[in-house]
Design an enzyme around this catalytic site. Structure first.
Site, PDB file in Angstrom:
ATOM      1  N   HIS A 255       1.837   4.698  -2.861  1.00  0.00           N
ATOM      2  CA  HIS A 255       1.967   6.149  -2.646  1.00  0.00           C
ATOM      3  C   HIS A 255       3.375   6.622  -3.005  1.00  0.00           C
ATOM      4  CE1 HIS A 255      -1.931   6.377  -0.789  1.00  0.00           C
ATOM      5  NE2 HIS A 255      -1.588   5.673   0.280  1.00  0.00           N
TER       6      HIS A 255
ATOM      7  N   HIS B  72       0.832  -1.211   0.000  1.00  0.00           N
ATOM      8  CA  HIS B  72       0.000   0.000   0.000  1.00  0.00           C
ATOM      9  C   HIS B  72       0.863   1.256   0.000  1.00  0.00           C
ATOM     10  CE1 HIS B  72      -3.672   2.330   0.944  1.00  0.00           C
ATOM     11  NE2 HIS B  72      -2.834   3.102   1.632  1.00  0.00           N
ATOM     12  N   GLU B  73       1.814   1.317   0.922  1.00  0.00           N
ATOM     13  CA  GLU B  73       2.645   2.516   1.037  1.00  0.00           C
ATOM     14  C   GLU B  73       3.577   2.671  -0.166  1.00  0.00           C
ATOM     15  OE1 GLU B  73       1.847   4.648   3.106  1.00  0.00           O
ATOM     16  OE2 GLU B  73       0.559   3.383   4.347  1.00  0.00           O
TER      17      GLU B  73
END
Length: 451
Positions: free
Chosen positions: A26, A22-23
């Site tokens: 980003h 997920h990170e």
């Protein structure tokens, strides 16, 4: 104790992978948009390990593994030198900021496709969803479903195995009807059957979705011959041996294994007289089942033996394995099914069609992680895909503390042509945080009640 540690280890591994994915979404898009990333952290709190890369980003593994974050240069938070202002997140175009925020959930969806691609590349053994029995007067019986039919699709979703059937059926909680495409007993002609769900009740904690509809999957014959005995169990204490065939209980002849199960479960710590065939001779034994707590706290009997089950017919066995190209399509289709199911369930939680007691937290996830890890890498990958999709959907909820909240503010900015005021954002963060904490509290409470 060992089981708890195994569940915890599998949970931390699963959570670490999904948070990193997920990170990284980003992080990767932020870098491509020219934003300077100060810190990439897996976990919160005190740092356990850190390293500063050649790009100037500090990579950190922190103590509390319940999330992560990507800290970007942002003029709203820190003083930004003039020479670095072009690398600040807040100075980027609206579409760039939106892409950076949306990249986290998108990475979770892409990872789910990858995980299922691996599953289908390795291959997952399964059985065709052929119906064994239909309960009289049940919802399925009223719709004209018959024993021997095979479930081909549910409301347009193809169902190659029972897992797909369960997922598709669960997605209809709160709906008024469910359309099944079935093949006839000979497996040729296909037709549709519509199930009336207006009177359907389903408690996921205690019931199987198929059972509540009146459907029992086909399974090979369960014999009355004992094939397994648990060390220290009541069966061994009674003198039962492998290959004993149970023929009577308390003087009553038995013809199905379910009769044995019912007798044992209904007689905790009460003696039962079993008659078995051993080497063609009839032997009488006294079995006193132990006691276990049932789902409602009542005592149920437990004997510690299992029957011999005949082998599955080859025509019923399938292996969900595909080539590298075809597996991409299958993985994408499966991921989309999970996305729509999760979105539907979240919507029904909000509207009240699904009870809040069905919400699960980290304890339930840890149990699921440990269980699937026990079964092997293929099942663990499937579990990762499921949780990854859930993580992506949850992060898209329009709560200001989540990615969906930021995207909501950006959507307002796109319409009004000016950023949402800091005061409104601050109020939104406070309200969003309160809602999120309340949901986590409910999920944890549900977890503890299931222990």
């Amino acid at each position: 104790m060992l089981g708890i540690l195994w569940n915890l280890g599998a949970f931390l591994l699963a959570l670490g992978i999904l948070i990193a994915v997920h990170e990284f979404g980003h992080f990767w898009v932020a870098r491509r948009c020219g934003v300077y990333v100060e810190r990439f952290s897996i976990g919160f709190g005190k740092s356990l390990w850190r390293k500063v890369g050649k790009d100037g980003t500090e990579y950190t593994l922190a103590m509390i593994p319940l999330g992560g974050y990507v800290k970007m240069l942002d003029g709203r938070v820190d003083d930004v030198p003039a020479e670095k202002s072009h690398m600040a997140f807040n100075n980027k175009k609206l579409w760039q900021r939106s892409a950076i925020v949306a990249a986290g959930p998108l990475a979770n969806f892409i990872f789910a496709v990858f995980a299922y691609w691996m599953v289908y590349l390795i291959g997952m053994p399964a059985v065709r969803p052929v119906i064994g029995e239909i309960a009289p007067q049940s919802i399925a019986a009223q719709a004209g479903i018959e024993s021997g039919m095979e479930l081909k699709s549910i409301s347009g979703i193809k169902t190659a195995d029972w897992e797909s059937v369960n997922l598709a059926m669960i997605s209809h909680i709160g709906d008024k009807e469910m359309v099944l495409t079935v093949s006839d007993v000979q497996g040729g002609f296909e037709s549709q059957r519509t199930l009336d769900l207006t009177a359907w009740t389903f408690d996921p904690e205690r019931e199987r979705v198929l059972t509540t509809l009146g459907i029992t999957p086909y399974s090979p014959e369960i014999t009355l011959t004992i094939s397994q005995l648990v060390d220290g169990g009541a069966a061994i204490a009674a003198g039962l041996s492998l290959n004993d065939e149970i023929v009577a209980i308390d003087g009553r002849a038995v013809t199905q294994w379910q009769e044995v199960v019912d007798a044992v479960r209904s007689h905790p710590e009460q003696a039962l007289v079993l008659e078995v065939l051993r080497d063609n001779e009839r032997v009488s034994l006294t079995l006193t089942p132990g006691a276990q707590d049932g789902p409602d706290g009542e005592a149920i009997g437990y004997a510690g033996f299992a029957p011999k089950v005949e082998a599955w017919p080859e025509s019923y066995r399938i292996n969900l394995q595909f080539g590298p190209i075809e597996a991409v399509g299958k993985a994408t289709e499966k991921t989309w099914q999970l996305v729509t199911l999760t979105f539907d369930m979240v919507t029904k939680l909000v509207t009240g069609d699904v009870a809040m007691k069905n919400l699960s937290g980290p304890i339930s996830i840890a149990k699921g992680a440990g269980m699937t890890a026990d079964y092997g890498i293929v099942y663990f990958l499937g579990f990762l895909a499921l949780i990854s999709v859930n993580l992506g959907i949850v992060n898209l909820l329009p709560l200001p503390v989540l990615d969906g909240g930021h995207l909501m503010f950006f959507a307002i900015e796109a319409v009004t042509r000016r950023p949402v005021s800091e005061r409104v954002q601050d109020i939104g963060y406070r309200v969003g945080s309160a809602i999120l904490v309340a949901l986590m509290a409910v999920a944890l409470f549900n977890d503890f009640t299931r222990l």
